[in-house]
Design an enzyme around this catalytic site. Structure first.
Site, mmCIF file in Angstrom:
data_model
loop_
_atom_site.group_PDB
_atom_site.id
_atom_site.type_symbol
_atom_site.label_atom_id
_atom_site.label_comp_id
_atom_site.label_asym_id
_atom_site.label_seq_id
_atom_site.Cartn_x
_atom_site.Cartn_y
_atom_site.Cartn_z
ATOM 1 N N GLU A 168 9.031 -3.426 60.012
ATOM 2 C CA GLU A 168 10.051 -2.458 60.430
ATOM 3 C C GLU A 168 10.860 -2.946 61.629
ATOM 4 O O GLU A 168 12.074 -2.797 61.664
ATOM 5 C CB GLU A 168 9.395 -1.122 60.790
ATOM 6 C CG GLU A 168 10.415 -0.146 61.350
ATOM 7 C CD GLU A 168 9.879 1.236 61.597
ATOM 8 O OE1 GLU A 168 8.660 1.433 61.570
ATOM 9 O OE2 GLU A 168 10.717 2.124 61.818
ATOM 10 N N ASP A 217 7.056 2.397 55.284
ATOM 11 C CA ASP A 217 6.378 3.683 55.472
ATOM 12 C C ASP A 217 5.374 3.935 54.337
ATOM 13 O O ASP A 217 4.366 4.612 54.517
ATOM 14 C CB ASP A 217 7.383 4.853 55.422
ATOM 15 C CG ASP A 217 8.410 4.813 56.528
ATOM 16 O OD1 ASP A 217 8.028 4.595 57.685
ATOM 17 O OD2 ASP A 217 9.615 5.020 56.238
ATOM 18 N N ILE A 220 3.503 0.579 63.843
ATOM 19 C CA ILE A 220 3.055 1.910 64.272
ATOM 20 C C ILE A 220 3.813 2.924 63.426
ATOM 21 O O ILE A 220 5.023 3.110 63.589
ATOM 22 C CB ILE A 220 3.337 2.193 65.770
ATOM 23 C CG1 ILE A 220 2.672 1.139 66.652
ATOM 24 C CG2 ILE A 220 2.838 3.592 66.134
ATOM 25 C CD1 ILE A 220 2.861 1.354 68.159
ATOM 26 N N ASP A 221 3.116 3.517 62.478
ATOM 27 C CA ASP A 221 3.728 4.607 61.735
ATOM 28 C C ASP A 221 3.380 5.878 62.495
ATOM 29 O O ASP A 221 2.202 6.143 62.764
ATOM 30 C CB ASP A 221 3.191 4.639 60.294
ATOM 31 C CG ASP A 221 3.951 5.641 59.448
ATOM 32 O OD1 ASP A 221 5.171 5.810 59.672
ATOM 33 O OD2 ASP A 221 3.333 6.274 58.578
ATOM 34 N N THR A 255 5.617 6.767 65.372
ATOM 35 C CA THR A 255 5.951 6.358 66.750
ATOM 36 C C THR A 255 6.213 7.570 67.654
ATOM 37 O O THR A 255 5.836 7.556 68.831
ATOM 38 C CB THR A 255 7.160 5.392 66.742
ATOM 39 O OG1 THR A 255 6.743 4.204 66.081
ATOM 40 C CG2 THR A 255 7.598 5.015 68.143
ATOM 41 N N ASP A 312 4.304 -1.686 58.709
ATOM 42 C CA ASP A 312 4.752 -0.706 59.700
ATOM 43 C C ASP A 312 3.746 -0.793 60.844
ATOM 44 O O ASP A 312 2.603 -0.346 60.718
ATOM 45 C CB ASP A 312 4.790 0.707 59.095
ATOM 46 C CG ASP A 312 5.588 1.659 59.966
ATOM 47 O OD1 ASP A 312 5.731 1.379 61.176
ATOM 48 O OD2 ASP A 312 6.045 2.685 59.443
HETATM 49 C C1 IPD Z 1 8.292 7.860 60.417
HETATM 50 C C2 IPD Z 1 7.053 8.661 60.114
HETATM 51 C C3 IPD Z 1 7.404 10.099 59.799
HETATM 52 C C4 IPD Z 1 8.421 10.204 58.697
HETATM 53 C C5 IPD Z 1 9.653 9.369 59.015
HETATM 54 C C6 IPD Z 1 9.240 7.923 59.262
HETATM 55 P P1 IPD Z 1 7.987 5.831 62.171
HETATM 56 O O1 IPD Z 1 7.961 6.508 60.680
HETATM 57 O O2 IPD Z 1 6.362 8.108 59.015
HETATM 58 O O3 IPD Z 1 6.289 10.847 59.392
HETATM 59 O O4 IPD Z 1 8.777 11.549 58.541
HETATM 60 O O5 IPD Z 1 10.520 9.439 57.920
HETATM 61 O O6 IPD Z 1 10.380 7.150 59.532
HETATM 62 O O7 IPD Z 1 9.408 5.798 62.589
HETATM 63 O O8 IPD Z 1 7.150 6.654 63.032
HETATM 64 O O9 IPD Z 1 7.434 4.476 61.864
HETATM 65 CA CA CA Z 2 7.128 4.532 59.552
HETATM 66 CA CA CA Z 3 7.100 2.466 62.700
#
Ligand code: IPD
Ligand code: CA
Ligand code: CA
Length: 255
Positions: free
Chosen positions: A62, A207, A82-83, A85, A80
């Site tokens: 990402e 994601d 850190i999913d 963030t 990803d």
């Molecule tokens: C997000 C998270 C979130 C989702 C967003 C994503 P990130 O990823 O997974 O739950 O609703 O669409 O972009 O930005 O924290 O890696």
């Molecule tokens: Ca994510």
């Molecule tokens: Ca992320």
């Protein structure tokens, strides 16, 4: 191979955990889309280790490849670092490192790790899905009105009116809805039978890539919002226990 990927992801989780408990240097990718030095550091670590393990794979992360909208047909690994963030920045313990290894457009290995709750989810195609070594399965809830549904909302708010209509219908026809803030973990909770169904729009491959394999290996179904087969470059998804899928698609068709 799954063990080796899991070990790398566990190590990456230590970087995330250190960051979770420290002061963070926050930057803005968009008005509300955040990134920290830990996202970057974790991604660099994962890229280096995974490239050694899979020298012939293209690696898309990402933080270093987020401007690309083209996803290669070749063997690819989506990262990803850190999913979740926003959760990470605010101290909500729903964050994960997510890695999906894709061969010929289909998931081969998926590993998702929440280092704060110490939950490691993993799956290999045809071998089942596991959480901390115990096999997991989707729920057997047969109807929406008895189900717990998860969703998320995109940073880009252009389809908000439609999403609000969907939300209203889901609230009217289910037991409740959760927005926990990490797509990969929403998928894993669906795989584990905690959520009965999870849907979201405007997602990116990193994601979804790790969690998708885990849901399918736990006996779940994943399609796009229109009901067609979900591919890695699809940007919407419905992941369910299978039993609820048609009822949910019918609900969407009425909107
Ligand atoms: C997000 C998270 C979130 C989702 C967003 C994503 P990130 O990823 O997974 O739950 O609703 O669409 O972009 O930005 O924290 O890696
Ligand atoms: Ca994510
Ligand atoms: Ca992320």
């Amino acid at each position: 191979m799954l063990k080796q990927i899991s070990d790398i992801v566990l190590e990456a989780g230590e970087i995330v955990k250190t960051g979770f408990n420290s002061n963070k240097n926050i930057k803005y990718k968009g008005e509300v889309d955040l990134v920290t030095e830990y996202d970057v550091k974790t991604e660099e670590f994962l890229k280096e280790k995974l490239q050694k393990l899979f020298p012939d794979f293209k690696i898309i992360g990402e933080e270093s490849n987020n401007d690309t909208n083209e996803y290669p047909n070749e063997n690819v690994i989506f990262i990803d670092p850190i999913d979740g963030t926003t959760n990470f920045v605010h101290g909500v313990p729903f964050v994960a490192v997510s890695v999906g290894v894709i061969t010929e457009k289909e998931g081969k290995y998926g590993v998702v790790y929440n280092p704060i709750l110490d939950e490691l989810y993993s799956a290999e195609t045809g071998m089942g899905a596991y959480c901390n070594g115990t096999q997991i399965k989707v729920s057997s809830t047969p109807s929406l009105i008895n189900s717990l549904i998860a969703t998320g909302f995109p940073y880009k708010k252009d389809n908000l009116p439609y999403l609000m209509k969907v939300l209203e219908q889901v609230l009217l026809h289910s037991r409740g809805i959760r927005r926990a803030g990490a797509a990969s973990l929403d998928l894993c909770y669906t795989a584990r039978g905690i959520y009965d169904l999870y849907y979201e729009t405007r997602l990116k491959p990193w994601d979804m890539a790790g969690g998708l394999i885990i849901v399918r290996e736990a006996g779940g179904i994943v399609t796009k919002l229109d009901g067609r087969y979900h591919e890695m470059d699809s940007d919407s998804l419905i992941a369910s226990n299978g039993l609820l899928h048609v009822e949910f698609l019918n609900l969407l068709n009425e909107i």
